[in-house]
Design a protein around this motif. Structure first.
Motif, mmCIF file in Angstrom:
data_model
loop_
_atom_site.group_PDB
_atom_site.id
_atom_site.type_symbol
_atom_site.label_atom_id
_atom_site.label_comp_id
_atom_site.label_asym_id
_atom_site.label_seq_id
_atom_site.Cartn_x
_atom_site.Cartn_y
_atom_site.Cartn_z
ATOM 1 N N TYR A 59 -14.030 -2.271 -0.959
ATOM 2 C CA TYR A 59 -12.755 -2.328 -1.674
ATOM 3 C C TYR A 59 -12.798 -3.378 -2.785
ATOM 4 C CZ TYR A 59 -10.937 0.537 2.111
ATOM 5 O OH TYR A 59 -10.730 1.560 3.005
ATOM 6 N N ARG A 99 2.502 2.702 -3.283
ATOM 7 C CA ARG A 99 1.725 3.424 -4.289
ATOM 8 C C ARG A 99 2.211 4.856 -4.433
ATOM 9 N NH1 ARG A 99 -3.862 1.280 -1.770
ATOM 10 N NH2 ARG A 99 -4.023 -0.717 -2.863
ATOM 11 N N PRO A 137 -5.983 1.141 -6.027
ATOM 12 C CA PRO A 137 -6.132 1.984 -4.825
ATOM 13 C C PRO A 137 -7.597 2.333 -4.622
ATOM 14 C CG PRO A 137 -5.306 3.278 -6.663
ATOM 15 C CD PRO A 137 -5.315 1.854 -7.131
ATOM 16 N N LYS A 161 0.827 -1.208 0.000
ATOM 17 C CA LYS A 161 0.000 0.000 0.000
ATOM 18 C C LYS A 161 0.863 1.261 0.000
ATOM 19 C CE LYS A 161 -3.518 -2.442 2.669
ATOM 20 N NZ LYS A 161 -4.169 -2.569 3.999
#
Length: 332
Positions: free
Chosen positions: A164, A54, A175, A51
């Motif tokens: 998500y 990114r 994302p 994560k």
């Protein structure tokens, strides 16, 4: 003397061989499988690094420590372990980044976690704020074959219950769509796309307020440190720290099917209809709520239609495009 040497030499050889084997067994192996508890810690760090990457190429120990809620020393140790295990490259002092192998494992862990959350809500009736811990336990114990069976049993869902995306195996985890609720201005009417599943106590409070995927909310007031939002006719104070964990898009006023827009039209995706692999295919093309799409041209017979999404041209049949609801962006 010769007889003694003849008897002693085989015994010495055996002893040397035993010592050599003992030394080899004690030598650390970079690719040796860690203990289960250590593997869980490594895989949790792997997901957080995925994560964090990114926004940054290399991730430093301080950023990982903050994301995981651990000390910098512990983060450095985990980073060194990931490098030794070939899931990352670099070093703890200067920062690390995931290798291809590490990225693939992180993607699979995130995907399996979201599949289990979908299963626990849909099949076992667990509440939205209770599924994270159980899904976290199961994700580390699920083989690729078991994950494939779970995915098929659920009908290849495209979204977890927290909103998500669930990508196909081997695909990049996109994302979060939309923007954080904390960045929205007073008067904005929004539809919630996703709500972070951690910490569970905060999630339980947000769900009790009605702040969950699909709900529409209006920002009434923004003050330093907190917002006032209206949902279902009730007004609640909401801390900015909590609002940062919620992503939303403008609530649609007059959504229309994408396939009905004329050439040169611009629009924002508000909803993707259908389910299973149909939604997954749209997800892979970047057609998620909040994404902007432009109609470029139509084929001579009117089908398929070419669209531009995130700088990439894609062609779709009108029947597929009509499963995507959009709100047209008027020029000027």
């Amino acid at each position: 003397m010769e007889t003694l040497f003849t008897w002693l030499w085989p015994a010495v050889s055996v002893l040397l061989a035993i010592l050599l084997l003992w030394a080899l067994r004690r030598r650390p192996q970079a690719t040796a499988r860690p203990q289960p508890s250590q593997l869980v810690e490594m895989e949790d760090a792997l997901k957080e690094l995925y994560k964090l990457q990114r926004n940054e190429t290399f991730v430093e120990a301080g950023a990982l420590a903050q994301a995981m809620g651990i000390s910098v020393e512990m983060a450095e140790h985990l980073m060194e372990t990931l490098v030794a295990f070939a899931w990352a490259e670099g070093n703890a002092s200067a920062g690390i980044r995931l290798t291809t192998r590490g990225q693939e494992r992180a993607q699979e862990l995130i995907r399996v976690h979201r599949l289990w959350e979908r299963y626990l809500v849909d099949r076992e009736g667990m509440s939205l704020d209770a599924v994270h811990v159980e899904a976290h336990r199961r994700e580390h114990e699920t083989s690729p074959d078991e994950a494939a069976k779970l995915d098929a049993e659920l009908g290849h869902p495209a979204w977890c219950p927290h909103g998500y995306a669930i990508p196909d195996p081997g695909r990049r985890v996109p994302p979060p769509a939309g923007v954080p609720l904390a960045t929205c201005t007073p008067g904005a009417r929004l539809r919630i796309l996703d709500v972070d599943d951690e910490p569970p106590a905060l999630l339980a409070q947000l769900v009790a307020m009605g702040l969950k995927p699909g709900a529409e909310v209006e920002v009434i007031e923004c003050r330093p440190g907190h917002l006032r939002v209206q949902i279902n006719g009730n007004i609640f104070p909401l801390a900015v720290a909590a609002a940062k964990r919620i992503h939303a898009v403008p609530a649609p006023v007059l959504p229309v099917p994408l396939g009905e827009l004329p050439v040169s039209s611009r629009a924002v995706v508000t909803e993707v209809k259908g389910g299973g692999k149909q939604q997954r295919r749209m997800l892979d093309m970047g057609l998620v709520p909040g994404a902007e799409v432009t109609v470029i041209r139509t084929a001579p017979l009117g089908d398929p239609v070419e669209y531009r999404i995130k700088g990439t041209a894609i062609a779709m049949r009108r029947s597929d495009a009509n499963s995507i609801l959009v709100e047209e962006v008027r020029n000027g």
